[in-house]
Design a protein around this motif. Structure first.
Motif, short mmCIF file in Angstrom:
data_model
loop_
_atom_site.label_atom_id
_atom_site.label_comp_id
_atom_site.label_asym_id
_atom_site.label_seq_id
_atom_site.Cartn_x
_atom_site.Cartn_y
_atom_site.Cartn_z
N ALA A 22 70.17 28.59 42.19
CA ALA A 22 69.17 28.09 42.73
C ALA A 22 69.29 27.29 44.44
N TRP A 23 70.36 26.67 43.92
CA TRP A 23 70.98 25.86 44.95
C TRP A 23 71.64 27.11 46.14
N ALA A 24 72.91 27.53 45.33
CA ALA A 24 73.85 28.73 46.75
C ALA A 24 72.31 28.92 47.19
N THR A 25 71.34 29.52 46.64
CA THR A 25 70.74 30.07 47.45
C THR A 25 69.41 29.33 48.59
N SER A 26 69.98 28.49 48.57
CA SER A 26 69.16 27.95 49.10
C SER A 26 69.98 28.03 50.76
N PHE A 185 69.14 41.77 42.48
CA PHE A 185 68.29 40.70 43.45
C PHE A 185 69.36 39.71 43.43
N PHE A 186 69.91 39.24 42.81
CA PHE A 186 71.12 38.59 43.06
C PHE A 186 72.02 38.48 44.36
N TYR A 187 72.25 39.82 44.96
CA TYR A 187 72.97 40.56 45.90
C TYR A 187 72.29 40.19 47.33
N ASN A 188 70.88 40.51 47.32
CA ASN A 188 70.20 40.04 48.21
C ASN A 188 69.54 38.52 48.28
#
Length: 333
Positions: A22-26, A185-188
């Motif tokens: 959650a932190w990384a993708t923000s 999804f985690f790649y995108n």
């Protein structure tokens, strides 16, 4: 007891990964500013109509590769001197050209990989181009690429596309293009958005639309769909405005592994023509910058409203990026 401990540890690990994801993708850059029109303190000389009437305009399109040179996607340590030297080379070369408009792809604003330098601001001030249209396409707290070693990870990224202009920018929009559906999804979630940036510039009370693109590099079907979308956007604007479509299309006619060439879709538009004739594309390679073999970067324009004067590859800029820039001079009809 052992089972309880195992379950507890597993639960803690899952929670930790979820929090990290959650932190990384923000990101740290405000979403409401993803399409800012910025004004820098640079002195934009010669913008009054009487001084510029009839004078050809110069545009440069450049995938600047965040000034990482030939190391763009390599898992290597990059010293700050690499970026400082590449920035100096770009400034010196573009000052000599003195462009009126520059369309950048892969330009960093605040990224660990490029020592948190705002490259757009540095170039705007150094080149005397006070007006900027910004389109953020990568805003992540942590990007785990290149995958190994961990020390080579990009980490925090704030990056995007930008149009610098000597003339006022009146509108600036971004269209997020199709993602690769086959990727997990985690790649995108940590990957950059591919964009069509639409920037409207006031050239002595005449509008000019610059569509700045950076299309999918690795998945051919997705790039085909993105190119169709870009062409549709461009042809809509071409009904009312002179339009330039420029940038990194990531398609070359001399790469057999590519199969069908997505760039053909843009070339088939009845409303646009290329600054360099299609039968000469192999004579104007832009990638890789050290010994260019493939043309990935293109300039398209509306011949009904724009008259092309000249175009060339700016080879003298060297290896500040893994791409070479393109330049064109033109007038509005």
């Amino acid at each position: 007891m052992i089972l309880k401990v195992t379950l507890a540890l597993s639960g803690a690990l899952v929670l930790t990964l979820a929090v990290f994801y959650a932190w990384a993708t923000s990101g740290s850059y405000p979403r409401e500013n993803y399409t800012d029109i910025l004004t820098y303190s640079a002195d934009s000389a010669d913008v009054d109509g009487s001084a510029s009437e009839g004078k050809p305009l110069t545009l440069v399109s450049y995938n600047i590769g965040y000034l990482s040179g030939l190391t763009n996607q390599e898992a290597v340590a990059r010293p700050k001197t690499l970026f400082d030297d590449n920035l100096a080379a770009v400034i010196a070369t573009l000052r000599a050209i003195n462009p009126d408009i520059i369309a950048y792809q892969e330009i960093d604003l605040n990224s660990k990989r490029s020592y948190n330098v705002n490259q757009l601001e540095a170039l705007a001030n150094a080149l005397g181009l006070a007006n900027a249209g910004l389109a953020i396409n990568w805003n992540k707290n942590y990007v785990p690429f290149p995958y190994w070693p961990i020390s080579a990870h990009f980490g925090k990224i704030v990056s995007g596309q930008a149009v610098l202009s000597r003339y006022p920018i009146t509108e600036n929009q971004r269209t997020v293009l199709e993602k690769v559906a086959s990727r997990p999804f985690f790649y995108n979630a940590v990957y950059l958005d591919r964009l069509a940036q639409v920037t409207k510039i006031d050239i002595n009370n005449r509008p000019l639309v610059v569509i700045n693109v950076h299309l999918e590099a690795f998945d051919n079907p997705t790039r085909f769909q993105q190119t169709r979308t870009v062409r549709g956007i461009a042809e809509t604007y071409a009904k009312d405005y002179p339009v330039l479509v420029v940038g990194d299309f990531n398609s070359a006619i001399n790469r057999p592994e590519e199969g069908d060439r997505s760039i053909e879709i843009m070339a088939e538009s009845a409303l646009f023509t290329t600054a360099l004739a299609k039968d000469q594309w192999t004579n104007q390679p832009t990638f890789p910058s050290e010994s260019p073999e493939h043309k990935l970067d293109y300039l398209f324009y509306t011949p009904a409203t724009i008259e092309l004067k000249d175009t060339r590859v700016v080879a003298e800029i060297g290896t500040a990026s893994d791409h070479l820039p393109l330049m064109m001079t033109f007038t509005l009809k």
